[in-house]
Design an enzyme around this catalytic site. Structure first.
Site, PDB file in Angstrom:
ATOM      1  N   LYS A  83       0.831  -1.198   0.000  1.00 21.37           N
ATOM      2  CA  LYS A  83       0.000   0.000   0.000  1.00 21.37           C
ATOM      3  C   LYS A  83       0.870   1.253   0.000  1.00 21.37           C
ATOM      4  O   LYS A  83       1.916   1.300   0.657  1.00 21.37           O
ATOM      5  CB  LYS A  83      -0.921  -0.031   1.221  1.00 21.37           C
ATOM      6  CG  LYS A  83      -1.984   1.059   1.256  1.00 21.37           C
ATOM      7  CD  LYS A  83      -2.886   0.855   2.472  1.00 21.37           C
ATOM      8  CE  LYS A  83      -3.958   1.923   2.601  1.00 21.37           C
ATOM      9  NZ  LYS A  83      -4.796   1.709   3.804  1.00 21.37           N
ATOM     10  N   SER A 159      -9.543   1.673   3.181  1.00 24.47           N
ATOM     11  CA  SER A 159      -8.737   2.478   2.283  1.00 24.47           C
ATOM     12  C   SER A 159      -7.715   1.676   1.478  1.00 24.47           C
ATOM     13  O   SER A 159      -7.096   2.189   0.547  1.00 24.47           O
ATOM     14  CB  SER A 159      -8.003   3.561   3.075  1.00 24.47           C
ATOM     15  OG  SER A 159      -7.116   2.984   4.031  1.00 24.47           O
ATOM     16  N   SER A 183      -9.716  -0.861   7.205  1.00 19.97           N
ATOM     17  CA  SER A 183      -9.171  -0.593   5.872  1.00 19.97           C
ATOM     18  C   SER A 183      -8.587  -1.791   5.162  1.00 19.97           C
ATOM     19  O   SER A 183      -8.387  -1.750   3.949  1.00 19.97           O
ATOM     20  CB  SER A 183      -8.106   0.510   5.959  1.00 19.97           C
ATOM     21  OG  SER A 183      -8.709   1.756   6.155  1.00 19.97           O
TER      22      SER A 183
END
Length: 481
Positions: A83, A159, A183
């Site tokens: 990420k 996210s 997330s």
């Protein structure tokens, strides 16, 4: 043997490592296949950076090793994605926001470094909800909103949406995301993946993954790195490498006692509830005992803890910017170029910091009470885990104009973030481990996840439970892209 592209794309992380270690698959060929897959599926916007040269160079190093040397690397030649808010020295760490585009910290996050030391290949960095401040991954910065591979017109969750999409779309077999309130688990649920949030507790020795100043943060109390994979065994593999722990304990489903928190089963979309209940009944047939838990204080206590993240974000981001010598050194500078309307609104509130006066009570009174509620429930009911649908609704339409700010749940219009976070937020606030696994698909073909939460520190047991569940519930068919 010669592997077809489809055979390579179908490999789980464990299968890919085993094939490379056995000399049946060249790491270079596998990496090249996935790089080509990433380029072909660029319209999903899963990646913010692709490590074309670096990944192939790392794969060639693996191929040059002796069989014995490969066997000593638990992730030999495994391509992984990371990420874009987790520090990597080789590729940018931008948090999905323009002010940090192209910024490379001078060190890898410890969790990333452990994967690389174990033989993993960094394939690329993944797109995300800007600055991790949302759960749709509808990012208005480049390369654009992340799209769900089961239907590109839908959100993938967030996210860590880019991670989940990359894994679900067979761009990568595994990745590292982050989880503050859900997330990792939310996008895993909406894309048919496995999402793991490790124990955090009160920090210190209770925190399973230690990545100080190496993740662009929201809340030092709640943030953690965690794997997103296609199988629980793959998540357990990455977890073992990061923590140094051994094989999963042996778990028999028959005899397990699992709690069903009523507040987290209420007011579900009927399509989601049908899939989750079917999975529950499948587990029941194997001998799992389910215990209904009223837990009327669960959601009210969780709401009282909400000022923790809202207040910590300002100081925590500032500290990361300074510690990593970022191109902007203040949150005010960072906020000036935020591209996503919903994130701009959040940062306007963060900069005003209206939550400061509630923070101390949230951290020292309400959070301990929430933690005690969980501890007492696990103990008094003799529970191995809790089970509930990861999200109340499946993936909803992607809104490129307003940023997917509201959704309809059983005829009511709700704030998107609050609707999706309802079930994942409480355990995250309490610092407990949580594992979302695929439960099936709705009649419309959309993935549904179910989440197992466990007592603090029960991470390997929780992964073992999830793995046993996965064997009887079954895997999802991949998206047709």
């Amino acid at each position: 043997m010669a592997w077809t592209v489809d055979e390579q794309l179908a490999l789980t992380a464990c299968e890919a490592v085993a094939a490379i270690q056995a000399g049946k698959l060249r790491a270079t060929d596998y990496t090249a296949t996935l790089l080509a897959r990433a380029a072909a599926l660029a319209s999903l916007n899963a990646l913010t950076a692709l490590n074309m040269e670096g990944a192939l160079k790392a794969a060639r190093r693996i191929d040059a090793l002796s069989p014995d040397a490969k066997a000593r690397l638990p992730l030999a030649g495994l391509p992984v994605v990371v990420k874009d808010n987790i520090n990597t020295a080789e590729l940018q760490t931008s948090g999905g926001t323009p002010a940090l585009a192209g910024f490379k910290p001078n060190h890898n996050a410890p969790s990333v470094q452990r994967l690389l030391d174990a033989g993993a290949v960094l394939l690329g960095k993944t797109n995300m909800h800007e600055l991790a401040c949302g759960i749709t991954s509808t990012n208005f910065a480049a390369p654009g909103p992340v799209r769900n591979p089961y239907d590109p017109g839908l959100i993938p969750g967030g996210s860590s949406g880019g991670n989940a999409v990359a894994v679900a779309a067979r761009i990568a077999p595994a990745g590292l995301g982050t989880d503050t309130s859900g997330s990792n688990r939310i996008p895993a649920a909406l894309t048919g993946c496995v999402g793991f949030r490790p124990s955090v507790g009160n920090g210190g020795a209770e925190r399973r993954y230690h990545d100080p100043d190496a993740v662009l943060p929201l809340s030092h109390t709640r943030d953690t790195v965690g794997p997103i994979t296609r199988t629980v065994a793959d998540a357990a593999l990455l977890d073992a490498v990061i923590t140094g722990e051994s094989a999963l304990p042996s778990i028999a489903l028959a005899g397990l006692r699992i709690g069903l928190p009523v507040p987290l089963w209420d007011d579900l979309d009927p399509a989601v509830e049908a899939v989750a209940r079917a999975a529950q009944h499948t587990l029941e047939a194997t001998g799992v005992t389910f215990v209904e838990l009223d837990m009327p204080d669960l959601l009210p206590l969780n709401e009282q803890t909400s000022p923790i993240t809202a207040h910590e974000t300002l100081d925590d981001i500032r500290a990361w910017l300074v510690a990593n010598h970022a191109p902007v050194q203040t949150v005010e500078e960072l906020a000036l170029s935020i591209a996503s309307p919903d994130v701009r609104e959040i940062f306007e509130a963060i900069l005003a910091d209206p939550f400061a006066r509630y923070y101390h009570a949230a951290l020292t009174v309400w959070r301990p009470r929430l933690q005690q509620l969980y501890a007492t429930t696990f103990s008094s009911q003799r529970l191995d885990a809790l089970l509930f649908p990861t999200t109340c609704i499946a993936a909803t339409p992607l809104d490129e104009i307003r940023g997917s700010s509201v959704v309809s749940v059983n005829g009511r219009v709700l704030d998107t973030m609050l609707a999706y976070l309802r079930n994942t937020d409480p355990a995250a606030n309490a610092g407990l481990p949580g594992l979302s696994v695929p439960a099936g698909r709705t009649a419309d073909g959309l993935p549904v996840g179910i989440e197992f939460d466990g007592p603090l520190g029960s991470d390997r047991q929780l992964l073992a439970i999830g793995s046993a569940c996965e064997q009887v519930v079954g895997a999802l068919a991949p998206p047709t892209i």
